[in-house]
Write a protein that holds these residues in place. Structure first.
Motif, mmCIF file in Angstrom:
data_model
loop_
_atom_site.group_PDB
_atom_site.id
_atom_site.type_symbol
_atom_site.label_atom_id
_atom_site.label_comp_id
_atom_site.label_asym_id
_atom_site.label_seq_id
_atom_site.Cartn_x
_atom_site.Cartn_y
_atom_site.Cartn_z
ATOM 1 N N TYR A 157 0.864 -1.180 0.000
ATOM 2 C CA TYR A 157 0.000 0.000 0.000
ATOM 3 C C TYR A 157 0.902 1.232 0.000
ATOM 4 C CZ TYR A 157 -3.757 -3.228 1.268
ATOM 5 O OH TYR A 157 -4.656 -4.261 1.288
ATOM 6 N N VAL A 158 0.776 2.056 -1.057
ATOM 7 C CA VAL A 158 1.700 3.175 -1.276
ATOM 8 C C VAL A 158 0.942 4.502 -1.245
ATOM 9 C CG1 VAL A 158 3.320 4.234 -2.912
ATOM 10 C CG2 VAL A 158 3.247 1.742 -2.663
ATOM 11 N N PHE A 159 1.477 5.451 -0.479
ATOM 12 C CA PHE A 159 0.916 6.802 -0.421
ATOM 13 C C PHE A 159 1.972 7.792 -0.911
ATOM 14 C CE2 PHE A 159 0.037 10.640 2.424
ATOM 15 C CZ PHE A 159 -0.848 11.203 1.521
ATOM 16 N N VAL A 160 1.568 8.700 -1.825
ATOM 17 C CA VAL A 160 2.471 9.706 -2.396
ATOM 18 C C VAL A 160 1.867 11.088 -2.165
ATOM 19 C CG1 VAL A 160 3.703 10.477 -4.471
ATOM 20 C CG2 VAL A 160 3.055 8.063 -4.244
ATOM 21 N N SER A 161 2.616 11.992 -1.508
ATOM 22 C CA SER A 161 2.146 13.380 -1.361
ATOM 23 C C SER A 161 2.710 14.230 -2.491
ATOM 24 C CB SER A 161 2.550 13.938 0.001
ATOM 25 O OG SER A 161 3.941 13.807 0.232
ATOM 26 N N ILE A 225 -0.387 1.881 5.744
ATOM 27 C CA ILE A 225 0.492 2.260 4.635
ATOM 28 C C ILE A 225 1.815 1.503 4.752
ATOM 29 C CG2 ILE A 225 1.751 4.200 3.579
ATOM 30 C CD1 ILE A 225 -0.396 6.063 4.901
ATOM 31 N N ASP A 226 2.217 0.846 3.662
ATOM 32 C CA ASP A 226 3.536 0.197 3.633
ATOM 33 C C ASP A 226 4.633 1.185 3.248
ATOM 34 O OD1 ASP A 226 2.976 -2.731 4.082
ATOM 35 O OD2 ASP A 226 1.684 -2.382 2.342
ATOM 36 N N ILE A 227 4.335 2.033 2.264
ATOM 37 C CA ILE A 227 5.334 2.975 1.732
ATOM 38 C C ILE A 227 4.713 4.362 1.668
ATOM 39 C CG2 ILE A 227 6.565 3.672 -0.372
ATOM 40 C CD1 ILE A 227 6.912 0.677 -1.005
ATOM 41 N N TYR A 228 5.395 5.321 2.305
ATOM 42 C CA TYR A 228 5.003 6.713 2.143
ATOM 43 C C TYR A 228 6.142 7.450 1.451
ATOM 44 C CZ TYR A 228 4.009 11.622 3.150
ATOM 45 O OH TYR A 228 3.803 12.983 3.015
ATOM 46 N N ASP A 238 3.277 13.801 9.700
ATOM 47 C CA ASP A 238 2.799 13.436 11.040
ATOM 48 C C ASP A 238 1.617 12.471 10.960
ATOM 49 O OD1 ASP A 238 3.923 13.918 13.478
ATOM 50 O OD2 ASP A 238 3.259 15.995 13.617
ATOM 51 N N ALA A 239 0.690 12.744 10.042
ATOM 52 C CA ALA A 239 -0.487 11.867 9.891
ATOM 53 C C ALA A 239 -0.081 10.508 9.330
ATOM 54 C CB ALA A 239 -1.510 12.534 8.973
ATOM 55 N N ALA A 240 0.862 10.513 8.377
ATOM 56 C CA ALA A 240 1.314 9.245 7.788
ATOM 57 C C ALA A 240 1.967 8.355 8.845
ATOM 58 C CB ALA A 240 2.272 9.508 6.639
ATOM 59 N N LEU A 241 2.730 8.961 9.747
ATOM 60 C CA LEU A 241 3.406 8.178 10.803
ATOM 61 C C LEU A 241 2.406 7.397 11.653
ATOM 62 C CD1 LEU A 241 6.124 10.777 11.839
ATOM 63 C CD2 LEU A 241 6.599 8.412 11.130
ATOM 64 N N LEU A 242 1.229 7.969 11.836
ATOM 65 C CA LEU A 242 0.189 7.287 12.621
ATOM 66 C C LEU A 242 -0.430 6.117 11.865
ATOM 67 C CD1 LEU A 242 -1.729 10.376 14.087
ATOM 68 C CD2 LEU A 242 -0.187 8.832 15.331
ATOM 69 N N ASN A 243 -0.235 6.102 10.551
ATOM 70 C CA ASN A 243 -0.927 5.121 9.708
ATOM 71 C C ASN A 243 -0.005 4.119 9.025
ATOM 72 O OD1 ASN A 243 -4.011 5.858 9.493
ATOM 73 N ND2 ASN A 243 -2.883 7.789 9.608
ATOM 74 N N MET A 244 1.261 4.148 9.379
ATOM 75 C CA MET A 244 2.202 3.200 8.778
ATOM 76 C C MET A 244 1.982 1.796 9.336
ATOM 77 S SD MET A 244 3.864 5.126 6.654
ATOM 78 C CE MET A 244 5.174 4.020 6.103
ATOM 79 N N ARG A 245 2.239 0.808 8.491
ATOM 80 C CA ARG A 245 2.191 -0.583 8.942
ATOM 81 C C ARG A 245 3.544 -0.983 9.541
ATOM 82 N NH1 ARG A 245 -0.527 -4.018 4.098
ATOM 83 N NH2 ARG A 245 -1.109 -5.404 5.789
ATOM 84 N N ILE A 246 3.566 -2.091 10.217
ATOM 85 C CA ILE A 246 4.823 -2.593 10.776
ATOM 86 C C ILE A 246 5.824 -2.807 9.633
ATOM 87 C CG2 ILE A 246 5.899 -4.625 11.866
ATOM 88 C CD1 ILE A 246 3.414 -4.692 13.715
ATOM 89 N N SER A 247 7.049 -2.381 9.844
ATOM 90 C CA SER A 247 8.138 -2.444 8.849
ATOM 91 C C SER A 247 7.870 -1.572 7.627
ATOM 92 C CB SER A 247 8.407 -3.888 8.400
ATOM 93 O OG SER A 247 8.795 -4.668 9.509
#
Length: 344
Positions: A157-161, A225-228, A238-247
């Motif tokens: 799961y990849v998120f790009v800003s 999220i696997d990759i931000y 800051d919001a992405a850090l709350l939603n990251m998956r393990i590793s």
């Protein structure tokens, strides 16, 4: 042979600033240049055709000498990536008529005294200006950042800003080709529409319409999220850090949301790096120049097969350059910002 002096319009850097650049931090002046090169200098004179506006240039507008690239010199032309045509040469490797890409001046003509900063380019079925984007520094940034820093796996799961910008638009497409699920954020409904309907992102949202970014990311990534791929820093990081998956992996490519580089706001959710064993890494494309041939082959092949598209925002005329550079920091550009200085 008679020496010819021609008019040379230039964009001059006026003085150092800590805030985001404004059009008034630069001025257009008209000088002259002789169409010749000093004998024995190894230099060559180019006519600039296209110039690139890039967010990293903001860092060169402040009086700070501890970065990876020195600041601009007040009273001198801005420098940046460009595509140019050689018009006079004292260098056996570069002949009049050759097309080159690399660091040049924001002016109509530039005397190139560091030939190692440019490479010859060919004119073919791919637009010449793409040497500043898809095939240039932003392209390699996207390629190296995604494949080398993010260590992607199929199904991630990849998120790009800043996903419709010069780098983000390519990261999203590479991720999709790799078999990932991709969501992008941007700052206008037009950009969101481009992300979904032209660039092929699975989903996209306008962050300006989202009062709670944590809730937004939970909506688009219920499983995390696997990759931000971070181009903005600030509240989105800051919001992405709350939603990251393990590793999970975070590639720190840019911090365009920072209002001041000397007085930055802090990040509150770094504890997640520990609990979720997240790897967060900053990088520069210049660390990966050894991958350039492999990158070019990958991107050109996919572009020619119609699997990659690239969106440019082309401004006409050197005098439009100051406003175009300043506009990067308020999201005025749609895609890769380029200035056409002269026709090929």
């Amino acid at each position: 042979m008679e020496e010819i002096a021609v008019e040379n319009k230039q964009v001059i850097f006026k003085g150092y600033v800590e805030r985001a650049p404004r059009e008034t931090d630069m001025e257009v002046r008209i000088g002259t240049v002789e169409v010749k090169t000093p004998k024995g200098s190894g230099a060559f004179l180019v006519k600039n055709l296209y110039l690139s506006c890039d967010p990293y240039m903001r860092g060169r507008m402040r009086d700070y000498h501890g970065s990876y690239i020195p600041p601009f010199v007040p009273g001198q032309p801005i420098q940046g990536f460009g595509v140019s045509k050689v018009v006079a040469s004292d260098n056996p490797d570069f002949k009049p008529g050759d097309l080159v890409s690399g660091i040049t001046g924001w002016e109509e003509y530039s005397l190139i005294q560091k030939p190692e900063q440019l490479r010859r380019v060919q004119q073919d079925d791919i637009p010449l200006s793409f040497n500043l984007g898809l095939l240039g520094m932003p392209g390699l940034t996207a390629y190296a950042g995604f494949y080398e820093v993010c260590s992607p796996k199929k199904g991630d799961y990849v998120f790009v800003s800043a996903a419709s910008g010069a780098v983000g638009q390519l990261v999203g497409q590479l991720a999709k080709l790799h078999g990932c699920y991709v969501v992008g954020s941007a700052g206008t409904s037009q950009k969101v529409d481009l992300l979904k309907n032209k660039l092929g992102f699975h989903e996209a949202f306008n962050y300006k319409e989202e009062p709670n970014l944590d809730a937004t990311l939970k909506r688009y990534f219920p499983e995390g999220i696997d990759i931000y791929f971070d181009n903005v820093g600030g509240d989105m990081l800051d919001a992405a850090l709350l939603n990251m998956r393990i590793s999970g992996r975070i590639a720190v490519c840019g911090m365009v949301s920072l209002h001041s580089l000397s007085d930055p706001q802090g990040i509150g959710n770094l504890f997640n790096l520990l609990t979720k064993r997240i790897r967060m890494q900053g990088f520069l494309q210049s660390d990966y120049l050894h991958l350039y041939p492999k990158f070019l082959e990958h991107v050109i092949n996919n572009y020619r097969q119609g699997k990659l598209v690239y969106i440019e925002d082309m401004n006409e005329g050197l005098e439009s350059a100051p406003a175009a550079l300043a506009g990067l920091f308020s999201g005025k550009n749609v895609g890769k910002q380029v200035i056409r200085v002269a026709y090929e």
